[in-house]
Write an enzyme that holds these catalytic residues in place. Structure first.
Site, PDB file in Angstrom:
ATOM      1  N   ARG A  15      -3.296  -1.430   5.541  1.00 19.20           N
ATOM      2  CA  ARG A  15      -4.048  -2.674   4.087  1.00 19.20           C
ATOM      3  C   ARG A  15      -3.176  -3.809   3.344  1.00 19.20           C
ATOM      4  O   ARG A  15      -4.161  -4.755   3.672  1.00 19.20           O
ATOM      5  CB  ARG A  15      -3.970  -1.501   3.267  1.00 19.20           C
ATOM      6  CG  ARG A  15      -5.287  -0.113   3.481  1.00 19.20           C
ATOM      7  CD  ARG A  15      -4.957   0.612   2.197  1.00 19.20           C
ATOM      8  NE  ARG A  15      -3.818   1.499   2.350  1.00 19.20           N
ATOM      9  CZ  ARG A  15      -4.034   3.097   2.248  1.00 19.20           C
ATOM     10  NH1 ARG A  15      -4.639   3.844   0.502  1.00 19.20           N
ATOM     11  NH2 ARG A  15      -3.035   4.087   2.073  1.00 19.20           N
ATOM     12  N   CYS A  52       0.892  -1.100  -0.198  1.00 19.75           N
ATOM     13  CA  CYS A  52      -0.259   0.262  -0.381  1.00 19.75           C
ATOM     14  C   CYS A  52       0.634   1.129   0.554  1.00 19.75           C
ATOM     15  O   CYS A  52       1.855   1.088  -0.603  1.00 19.75           O
ATOM     16  CB  CYS A  52      -0.578   0.139   0.820  1.00 19.75           C
ATOM     17  SG  CYS A  52       0.146  -0.185   2.803  1.00 19.75           S
TER      18      CYS A  52
END
Length: 397
Positions: A236, A230
């Protein structure tokens, strides 16, 4: 009912039981305990970040507080220019039967794009998953390390062109990047999730799980690591690593009787700092896993009923998903989790060599039952891209 299916049902029963009791704070407590244990083991001498702090490497880090552990960092031995070091802000995370299943890394900086392609090439990466946009809320989160349509881009000795681009669903862009280095040519699949805010969660479970399923289809049985990033390579990125790992457990019918999202995320954090960074992301993992377990049980029941009636099952077994690099699978419109022909022994996510095992804990299970704003829980096909796929040919072999 197989033992593997019973383990799925057992987890779901625990989730439903605590949900009925209205103990939505259980997930918050669980995530706080992960943070507490993380703070403790990061003080241990076995978890150092000296290489990332070196003067020559400090400028290669996007964020000063997210540095790879020396014990799990990804070293670069491929040198294409003078003066290059072996450092990149990236960490190995082990998978089910592969100690280097994932490379969790930050989004490349302007001065580290060559290092990024050195890493991808050296470790023979076949699939890259990008969980951010290049710019978010007016801030640069990642440099674009691939060319726009009908362009070639050079990164040192690496030449990159895009040979395919389409959208399997409204939240994912799929590309095939053709990379040339010293006369050798490789095609690399690139998934970009474009509807996932920093420190937040995706807009749709369906679209996210479809991408996770597609990643597995394109990775096939390859032993090369999945490259996942990410902006910082933790929040993420950690969600994707965790859910993809659990997808592997489901696929090989190896979800253990003591299945614990808590322990899996904690072990991820022992390999990559701040993996699954926020409580909201942790809750999203729970929601996604519940969806995956329900779907697997539903599909198993459908297959069983078809077989009883001497019909062909909806889904073939594991062998059918093995793909040849020269003949990639078409991008399907919904995620598929297939059955395996055998049931290996229950796995345990083992700490990497030299690292202390995770502390024991009685896990609690919960699902936050209030709907999150922007989250779609519709069934397969209800949140799909309705227009035709965008296919373009950018350059020829």
């Amino acid at each position: 009912m197989s033992q593997a299916e019973e383990n799925l049902r057992s987890f779901l029963r625990k989730v439903e039981s605590i949900q009925r009791q209205g103990q939505e704070e259980a997930l918050s407590q669980e995530f706080q305990e992960i943070k507490n244990q993380t703070a403790v083991f990061r003080q241990d001498s076995d978890f150092s970040t000296e290489v990332g702090r070196n003067k020559e490497n400090i400028k290669k880090n996007r964020y000063k507080d997210i540095l790879p552990y020396d014990q799990t960092r990804v070293p670069l031995t491929l040198r294409v220019e003078e003066g290059q070091t072996d450092y990149i802000n990236a960490s190995f995370i082990q998978g089910l039967d592969n100690p280097q299943r994932y490379i969790a890394t930050q989004g490349p900086l302007k001065d580290t794009m060559l290092d990024f392609w050195r890493m991808v090439w050296e470790y023979q990466v076949k699939v890259i998953v990008m969980a951010c946009r290049e710019v978010e809320l007016g801030k640069k989160k990642c440099e674009r390390y691939w060319p726009l349509d009908q362009e070639h881009s050079s990164f040192g000795s690496f030449s990159v062109c895009m040979v395919e681009k389409n959208m399997p669903n409204p939240e994912v862009v799929f590309r095939v990047l053709r990379v040339t280095f010293q006369g050798e040519v490789r095609d690399i699949c690139h998934f970009q999730y474009v509807a996932w805010p920093d420190r937040g969660i995706p807009d749709s479970y369906d679209c996210f799980l479809e991408m996770i399923s597609l990643v597995r289809l394109y990775q096939a049985d390859g032993k090369a690591p999945l490259c996942i990033h990410c902006s910082a390579g933790c929040g993420r990125t950690g969600v994707i690593c965790t859910v993809e790992y659990i997808q592997e457990l489901i696929y090989y019918q190896r979800v253990p009787s003591n299945f614990s999202i808590f322990q899996i995320v904690l072990e991820m954090r022992r390999q990559r700092p701040s993996a699954v960074q926020t409580k909201e992301q942790y809750e999203f993992v729970y929601h996604a896993v519940v969806e995956m377990f329900h779907k697997k049980l539903k599909d198993s029941n459908v297959n069983y009923e078809n077989l009883k009636e001497n019909k062909v099952p909806f889904y073939d077994d594991a062998a059918s998903l093995r793909t040849d690099r020269r003949s990639k699978p078409a991008l399907p419109r919904s995620s598929v989790f297939t059955r395996s022909a055998s049931v290996p022994a229950e796995p345990v996510l083992q700490p990497l060599p030299g690292l202390r095992p995770a502390q024991d804990m009685n896990d609690t299970y919960a699902v936050v039952n209030k709907a999150k704003k922007g989250i779609s829980s519709s069934g397969p096909g209800e949140a799909r891209y309705q227009g035709p796929p965008v296919n373009t040919t950018m350059c020829l072999p």
